[in-house]
Design a protein around this motif. Sequence first.
Motif, PDB file in Angstrom:
ATOM      1  N   ARG A 232      51.452  45.132  43.119  1.00 58.39           N
ATOM      2  CA  ARG A 232      51.189  45.667  41.776  1.00 58.39           C
ATOM      3  C   ARG A 232      50.190  46.806  41.772  1.00 58.39           C
ATOM      4  O   ARG A 232      50.329  47.783  41.031  1.00 58.39           O
ATOM      5  N   PHE A 233      49.153  46.701  42.622  1.00 57.46           N
ATOM      6  CA  PHE A 233      48.081  47.690  42.598  1.00 57.46           C
ATOM      7  C   PHE A 233      47.866  48.372  43.939  1.00 57.46           C
ATOM      8  O   PHE A 233      46.909  49.137  44.109  1.00 57.46           O
ATOM      9  N   GLY A 234      48.710  48.098  44.931  1.00 55.60           N
ATOM     10  CA  GLY A 234      48.573  48.733  46.237  1.00 55.60           C
ATOM     11  C   GLY A 234      47.322  48.330  46.984  1.00 55.60           C
ATOM     12  O   GLY A 234      46.777  49.115  47.776  1.00 55.60           O
ATOM     13  N   ALA A 235      46.844  47.105  46.771  1.00 60.31           N
ATOM     14  CA  ALA A 235      45.594  46.660  47.386  1.00 60.31           C
ATOM     15  C   ALA A 235      45.771  46.391  48.871  1.00 60.31           C
ATOM     16  O   ALA A 235      46.780  45.819  49.298  1.00 60.31           O
ATOM     17  N   THR A 236      44.777  46.812  49.651  1.00 61.09           N
ATOM     18  CA  THR A 236      44.744  46.484  51.070  1.00 61.09           C
ATOM     19  C   THR A 236      44.188  45.071  51.248  1.00 61.09           C
ATOM     20  O   THR A 236      43.711  44.448  50.286  1.00 61.09           O
ATOM     21  N   GLN A 237      44.223  44.556  52.473  1.00 65.39           N
ATOM     22  CA  GLN A 237      43.725  43.210  52.728  1.00 65.39           C
ATOM     23  C   GLN A 237      42.255  43.084  52.364  1.00 65.39           C
ATOM     24  O   GLN A 237      41.826  42.088  51.762  1.00 65.39           O
ATOM     25  N   SER A 238      41.450  44.082  52.708  1.00 64.40           N
ATOM     26  CA  SER A 238      40.021  44.029  52.373  1.00 64.40           C
ATOM     27  C   SER A 238      39.821  44.104  50.866  1.00 64.40           C
ATOM     28  O   SER A 238      38.942  43.419  50.317  1.00 64.40           O
ATOM     29  N   LEU A 242      38.085  41.338  48.232  1.00 66.06           N
ATOM     30  CA  LEU A 242      37.046  41.701  47.270  1.00 66.06           C
ATOM     31  C   LEU A 242      37.430  41.268  45.856  1.00 66.06           C
ATOM     32  O   LEU A 242      36.603  40.712  45.119  1.00 66.06           O
ATOM     33  N   VAL A 243      38.676  41.513  45.468  1.00 66.65           N
ATOM     34  CA  VAL A 243      39.113  41.133  44.123  1.00 66.65           C
ATOM     35  C   VAL A 243      39.016  39.624  43.932  1.00 66.65           C
ATOM     36  O   VAL A 243      38.535  39.141  42.897  1.00 66.65           O
ATOM     37  N   LEU A 244      39.447  38.857  44.938  1.00 67.73           N
ATOM     38  CA  LEU A 244      39.390  37.404  44.825  1.00 67.73           C
ATOM     39  C   LEU A 244      37.949  36.900  44.829  1.00 67.73           C
ATOM     40  O   LEU A 244      37.628  35.908  44.161  1.00 67.73           O
ATOM     41  N   PHE A 245      37.085  37.604  45.538  1.00 67.81           N
ATOM     42  CA  PHE A 245      35.661  37.237  45.515  1.00 67.81           C
ATOM     43  C   PHE A 245      35.078  37.472  44.126  1.00 67.81           C
ATOM     44  O   PHE A 245      34.364  36.613  43.577  1.00 67.81           O
ATOM     45  N   ALA A 288      49.261  47.297  32.287  1.00 63.98           N
ATOM     46  CA  ALA A 288      48.238  48.219  32.784  1.00 63.98           C
ATOM     47  C   ALA A 288      48.805  49.182  33.821  1.00 63.98           C
ATOM     48  O   ALA A 288      49.748  48.845  34.537  1.00 63.98           O
ATOM     49  N   PRO A 289      48.245  50.389  33.904  1.00 63.31           N
ATOM     50  CA  PRO A 289      48.628  51.302  34.984  1.00 63.31           C
ATOM     51  C   PRO A 289      48.297  50.696  36.341  1.00 63.31           C
ATOM     52  O   PRO A 289      47.502  49.761  36.447  1.00 63.31           O
ATOM     53  N   SER A 290      48.900  51.236  37.383  1.00 61.99           N
ATOM     54  CA  SER A 290      48.709  50.690  38.735  1.00 61.99           C
ATOM     55  C   SER A 290      47.410  51.179  39.349  1.00 61.99           C
ATOM     56  O   SER A 290      47.373  51.823  40.403  1.00 61.99           O
ATOM     57  N   SER A 291      46.316  50.866  38.687  1.00 62.35           N
ATOM     58  CA  SER A 291      44.974  51.232  39.139  1.00 62.35           C
ATOM     59  C   SER A 291      44.277  49.985  39.643  1.00 62.35           C
ATOM     60  O   SER A 291      44.135  48.998  38.903  1.00 62.35           O
ATOM     61  N   LEU A 294      41.281  48.976  37.532  1.00 62.38           N
ATOM     62  CA  LEU A 294      41.661  48.336  36.289  1.00 62.38           C
ATOM     63  C   LEU A 294      42.194  46.926  36.553  1.00 62.38           C
ATOM     64  O   LEU A 294      41.894  45.985  35.815  1.00 62.38           O
ATOM     65  N   GLY A 295      42.968  46.775  37.618  1.00 60.95           N
ATOM     66  CA  GLY A 295      43.463  45.457  37.975  1.00 60.95           C
ATOM     67  C   GLY A 295      42.336  44.494  38.285  1.00 60.95           C
ATOM     68  O   GLY A 295      42.386  43.319  37.903  1.00 60.95           O
TER      69      GLY A 295
END
Length: 402
Positions: A232-238, A242-245, A288-291, A294-295
């Motif tokens: 959805r947001f192009g997140a890398t593993q790191s 961080l988002v889950l933290f 939401a935009p794919s930011s 923002l995600g």
Amino acid sequence: MRSSTPALLALSLGYFSLGTASLAVIGLSAPIGAELNITPAAAGTLVTVFSLVFALAAPLASVLLGRMCRKRALLLGLGLMIVGGAAAALAPDFATLTSARVLAGLGAGVFGPAASAVGSTVVPAEQRPRALATVFAGMTAATVLGVPLSASAGGVVGWRWAMMGVVVLTAVAFGLVAWLLGPITPGPAPSARVFGQMVRATGVLPMVSTTLLFMTAQFVVYGVAGAYLAARFGATQSAISLVLFIFGIVGIIGNVSGPRAYRRLGGALTIALALAGLAIALLALSGAPSSLALGTAVFAFWAFFSSLFMAPQQTRLVELQPEQRGILLALNASAIYLGMSLGSLLGSGLLPELGARPLSVLALVPLACAGTAHVASVRTPIFVRDRITEGKDHVRADPRLP
């Protein structure tokens, strides 16, 4: 009077080890799959196995162990988790590992509801929301520290040692519970008939159904959070870590805020607020935009309202029938893990088919059903049984409840 805080923290540590044991496999599925020659998806079913066993064991344990001293029940549950966790860490093949997860899930099913019941027992009635929030904070903290740390440890020392670390943590909780808690007399011994009466009691099914559907809605997305954030947001593993933290940190704030909201707004309105907050978050994830920034913000918003739910909902159930809190909290715990399992299965099955953006819209379906169940629990007059016996029941209205 001896402070109850150390005992509550010991119970919270037990819940932390329970939550870490149940969810750590999410971050360890790749190394487990590589060593045991199975796919990561197959390794991921170990979460479902644990959750389903917990969901079945929690209500059964409240009946079968109803006459046992609650401290002994806590130690029995932790002991089974230790044995099951150690067996999992040493498992030579996937079948043995799955069997070990069943044993650990049984222990968790014994410990989890008993911990909540004891937490609500060792404090005065007006402190129950805070006590329940303290105990369940261990589960919230497991998503913050337990899962990421297990994944990191698995990459450094291997998944077996990571699992063994959880076993050591559970052993520490065992020692603290044994030291800090005195003997706790169980409530009235529930029979199967009493259990059935409590399930049918006015207000119980709507409340428990609200918990089940609320957790299902969440885990449609959270159960596949890593893959969802990447798609959805192009997140890398790191970035995912961080988002889950951040999700977990904000979740702790929401968990602490739950008892305060309960005191100011009441249980029914606090639950409605949590449902509305999750609905807004799911809609925002869809539109939401794919930011990634923002995600991350939406995930943080979601985390607050998600964790706002649990302590007030548990408190409402305890006040529904204090003498049968063990059964009611066991039903609620069962609903939590069954919802986690159902939501995760839906998310993992539908994400590849639908894509990330529609997934959060799909999660609104069980959430809408949760809202309907909550409305039913509020509109139905709630009664409390002074006592439930095999032959007669006496019922009175409880003016404390909405």
